[in-house]
Scaffold this motif. Structure first.
Motif, PDB file in Angstrom:
ATOM      1  N   VAL A   1      30.589  59.809  46.858  1.00 49.03           N
ATOM      2  CA  VAL A   1      30.676  60.500  45.459  1.00 49.03           C
ATOM      3  C   VAL A   1      30.143  59.979  44.371  1.00 49.03           C
ATOM      4  CG1 VAL A   1      32.471  61.948  44.271  1.00 49.03           C
ATOM      5  CG2 VAL A   1      32.616  62.146  46.510  1.00 49.03           C
ATOM      6  N   LEU A   2      30.432  58.812  44.156  1.00 43.47           N
ATOM      7  CA  LEU A   2      29.928  57.945  43.114  1.00 43.47           C
ATOM      8  C   LEU A   2      28.538  57.754  42.939  1.00 43.47           C
ATOM      9  CD1 LEU A   2      32.811  55.177  42.884  1.00 43.47           C
ATOM     10  CD2 LEU A   2      32.599  57.140  41.028  1.00 43.47           C
ATOM     11  N   GLY A   3      28.002  57.826  44.089  1.00 42.32           N
ATOM     12  CA  GLY A   3      26.490  57.674  44.116  1.00 42.32           C
ATOM     13  C   GLY A   3      26.060  58.972  43.734  1.00 42.32           C
ATOM     14  N   VAL A   4      26.532  60.168  44.140  1.00 39.23           N
ATOM     15  CA  VAL A   4      26.117  61.407  43.694  1.00 39.23           C
ATOM     16  C   VAL A   4      26.159  61.746  42.356  1.00 39.23           C
ATOM     17  CG1 VAL A   4      26.228  64.061  44.201  1.00 39.23           C
ATOM     18  CG2 VAL A   4      26.370  62.446  46.331  1.00 39.23           C
TER      19      VAL A   4
ATOM     20  N   TYR B   1      23.149  46.485  51.537  1.00 37.73           N
ATOM     21  CA  TYR B   1      22.155  47.272  50.804  1.00 37.73           C
ATOM     22  C   TYR B   1      22.800  48.136  49.799  1.00 37.73           C
ATOM     23  CZ  TYR B   1      18.768  51.261  50.193  1.00 37.73           C
ATOM     24  OH  TYR B   1      17.811  51.975  49.770  1.00 37.73           O
ATOM     25  N   TRP B   2      23.918  48.423  49.787  1.00 40.65           N
ATOM     26  CA  TRP B   2      24.563  49.493  48.499  1.00 40.65           C
ATOM     27  C   TRP B   2      24.681  48.074  47.334  1.00 40.65           C
ATOM     28  CZ3 TRP B   2      25.422  54.498  48.128  1.00 40.65           C
ATOM     29  CH2 TRP B   2      25.974  54.854  47.183  1.00 40.65           C
ATOM     30  N   HIS B   3      25.375  47.035  47.722  1.00 34.12           N
ATOM     31  CA  HIS B   3      25.396  46.311  46.480  1.00 34.12           C
ATOM     32  C   HIS B   3      23.757  45.749  46.073  1.00 34.12           C
ATOM     33  CE1 HIS B   3      29.650  45.991  47.102  1.00 34.12           C
ATOM     34  NE2 HIS B   3      29.368  45.164  48.194  1.00 34.12           N
ATOM     35  N   PHE B   4      23.096  45.629  46.871  1.00 38.18           N
ATOM     36  CA  PHE B   4      21.349  45.550  46.410  1.00 38.18           C
ATOM     37  C   PHE B   4      21.245  46.635  45.324  1.00 38.18           C
ATOM     38  CE2 PHE B   4      17.046  46.713  46.888  1.00 38.18           C
ATOM     39  CZ  PHE B   4      16.497  45.538  46.379  1.00 38.18           C
TER      40      PHE B   4
ATOM     41  N   SER C   1      25.112  53.783  30.305  1.00 36.75           N
ATOM     42  CA  SER C   1      26.356  53.329  30.532  1.00 36.75           C
ATOM     43  C   SER C   1      27.273  53.953  31.600  1.00 36.75           C
ATOM     44  CB  SER C   1      26.936  53.260  28.663  1.00 36.75           C
ATOM     45  OG  SER C   1      26.152  52.523  28.038  1.00 36.75           O
ATOM     46  N   ILE C   2      27.162  55.282  31.393  1.00 33.72           N
ATOM     47  CA  ILE C   2      27.973  56.114  32.340  1.00 33.72           C
ATOM     48  C   ILE C   2      27.570  55.758  33.677  1.00 33.72           C
ATOM     49  CG2 ILE C   2      28.685  58.175  33.179  1.00 33.72           C
ATOM     50  CD1 ILE C   2      28.428  59.352  30.277  1.00 33.72           C
ATOM     51  N   ASN C   3      26.098  55.705  33.979  1.00 28.47           N
ATOM     52  CA  ASN C   3      25.735  55.344  35.235  1.00 28.47           C
ATOM     53  C   ASN C   3      26.077  53.715  35.760  1.00 28.47           C
ATOM     54  OD1 ASN C   3      24.912  57.555  36.392  1.00 28.47           O
ATOM     55  ND2 ASN C   3      22.777  57.367  35.444  1.00 28.47           N
ATOM     56  N   THR C   4      26.023  53.020  34.685  1.00 26.39           N
ATOM     57  CA  THR C   4      26.358  51.961  35.048  1.00 26.39           C
ATOM     58  C   THR C   4      27.910  51.669  35.641  1.00 26.39           C
ATOM     59  OG1 THR C   4      24.827  50.533  33.281  1.00 26.39           O
ATOM     60  CG2 THR C   4      26.616  49.502  34.289  1.00 26.39           C
ATOM     61  N   ALA C   5      28.866  52.319  34.901  1.00 27.35           N
ATOM     62  CA  ALA C   5      30.099  52.278  35.202  1.00 27.35           C
ATOM     63  C   ALA C   5      30.433  52.958  36.631  1.00 27.35           C
ATOM     64  CB  ALA C   5      31.120  53.027  34.282  1.00 27.35           C
ATOM     65  N   LEU C   6      29.672  54.052  36.938  1.00 21.77           N
ATOM     66  CA  LEU C   6      29.555  54.675  38.191  1.00 21.77           C
ATOM     67  C   LEU C   6      29.214  53.849  39.269  1.00 21.77           C
ATOM     68  CD1 LEU C   6      28.099  58.232  37.429  1.00 21.77           C
ATOM     69  CD2 LEU C   6      30.685  57.500  37.898  1.00 21.77           C
ATOM     70  N   LEU C   7      28.155  52.951  39.064  1.00 23.96           N
ATOM     71  CA  LEU C   7      27.728  52.080  40.137  1.00 23.96           C
ATOM     72  C   LEU C   7      28.773  50.971  40.230  1.00 23.96           C
ATOM     73  CD1 LEU C   7      23.791  51.999  40.078  1.00 23.96           C
ATOM     74  CD2 LEU C   7      25.475  53.122  41.512  1.00 23.96           C
ATOM     75  N   LEU C   8      29.269  50.343  39.038  1.00 25.22           N
ATOM     76  CA  LEU C   8      30.051  49.443  39.340  1.00 25.22           C
ATOM     77  C   LEU C   8      31.424  49.669  40.232  1.00 25.22           C
ATOM     78  CD1 LEU C   8      29.721  47.519  35.918  1.00 25.22           C
ATOM     79  CD2 LEU C   8      28.943  46.749  37.934  1.00 25.22           C
ATOM     80  N   THR C   9      31.946  50.820  39.796  1.00 21.03           N
ATOM     81  CA  THR C   9      32.938  51.368  40.683  1.00 21.03           C
ATOM     82  C   THR C   9      32.760  51.536  41.909  1.00 21.03           C
ATOM     83  OG1 THR C   9      33.902  52.532  38.476  1.00 21.03           O
ATOM     84  CG2 THR C   9      34.740  53.188  40.680  1.00 21.03           C
TER      85      THR C   9
ATOM     86  N   GLY D   1      20.756  55.267  50.292  1.00 15.60           N
ATOM     87  CA  GLY D   1      21.855  54.624  50.457  1.00 15.60           C
ATOM     88  C   GLY D   1      22.856  55.610  50.765  1.00 15.60           C
ATOM     89  N   ILE D   2      23.133  56.769  49.991  1.00 20.64           N
ATOM     90  CA  ILE D   2      24.079  57.853  50.109  1.00 20.64           C
ATOM     91  C   ILE D   2      23.888  58.471  51.417  1.00 20.64           C
ATOM     92  CG2 ILE D   2      24.742  60.070  49.234  1.00 20.64           C
ATOM     93  CD1 ILE D   2      23.889  59.236  46.550  1.00 20.64           C
TER      94      ILE D   2
END
Length: 218
Positions: free
Chosen positions: A113-116, A197-200, A76-84, A168-169
């Protein structure tokens, strides 16, 4: 070119590459090329998703038991990070189109940073999975045996996704560097391919999250 204060750029001649006669056609070519590339990636992930669906249809209870052992908090944390990160990437694209240099750099940096942060969180999750011996092979703790199929797919799908995110990062970092050094002017056609690409990659995770973390909790 944009000044340090982030003013709009009016000269985009440095961004135009051969053989394109103008920026508009170059931007369309970048988008089309990226969509063709992503078509092959969609087929790859589709094969993984189909494999998951087939094995789950034959082993529904085993998949439910196996999925119940995933760490939904990390997921769930990672889902929030990627959506942000999708939000910050969208803002970066808008800013680049408007030639707002500093806003583009800030949003691209936030996206990276969010990707990392996603990868770090995933690494912590992987460490917990390994500590629990949730790796198919000798000593795998779950029963029935078909639970190992779920965890095999878990490692493959999340691992491949992490590789794509890492790429992507890296691309975001390269584009940021080019903008920062003013090697190329800030403009939307450069960022557009990166954004697609990032949105994919984010969209793939949106499909992975319920398959991996919610299957054993529904």
């Amino acid at each position: 070119m944009a000044g340090r204060g982030g003013h709009a750029v009016t000269d985009l001649s440095g961004a135009l590459q051969e053989p394109w006669p103008d920026i508009r056609l170059q931007r369309e070519a970048v988008g089309l090329g990226m969509w063709f590339f992503l078509a092959s990636e969609v087929l790859f992930f589709a094969a993984l998703f189909c494999s998951y669906a087939i094995y789950r249809s034959f082993n529904p209870e085993a998949f439910r038991i196996a999925a119940a052992h995933t760490e939904i908090i990390y997921g769930s944390i990672n889902t929030a990070l990627l959506l942000t990160s999708s939000l910050t990437m969208t803002i970066a694209l808008r800013a680049a189109t408007a030639q707002l240099r500093w806003l583009t750099l800030v949003c691209l940096g936030a996206t990276a940073v969010l990707g990392v942060a996603f990868l770090v969180t995933k690494g912590l999750e992987y460490r917990g999975d390994i500590d629990e011996h949730l790796v198919p092979g000798p000593g795998f703790p779950l029963t029935p045996p078909a639970t190992a199929i779920f965890w095999g797919l878990y490692w493959i799908m999340t691992g491949v996704h992490a590789i794509h995110l890492t790429a992507g990062i890296g691309v975001v970092a390269v584009v940021m560097t080019l903008f920062w050094r003013e090697t190329i002017p800030v403009q939307g056609s450069t960022v557009e391919g990166v954004a697609i690409y990032w949105h994919f990659v984010d969209t793939v995770w949106i499909f992975l999250y319920p398959l991996i973390y919610l299957a054993g909790r529904s």
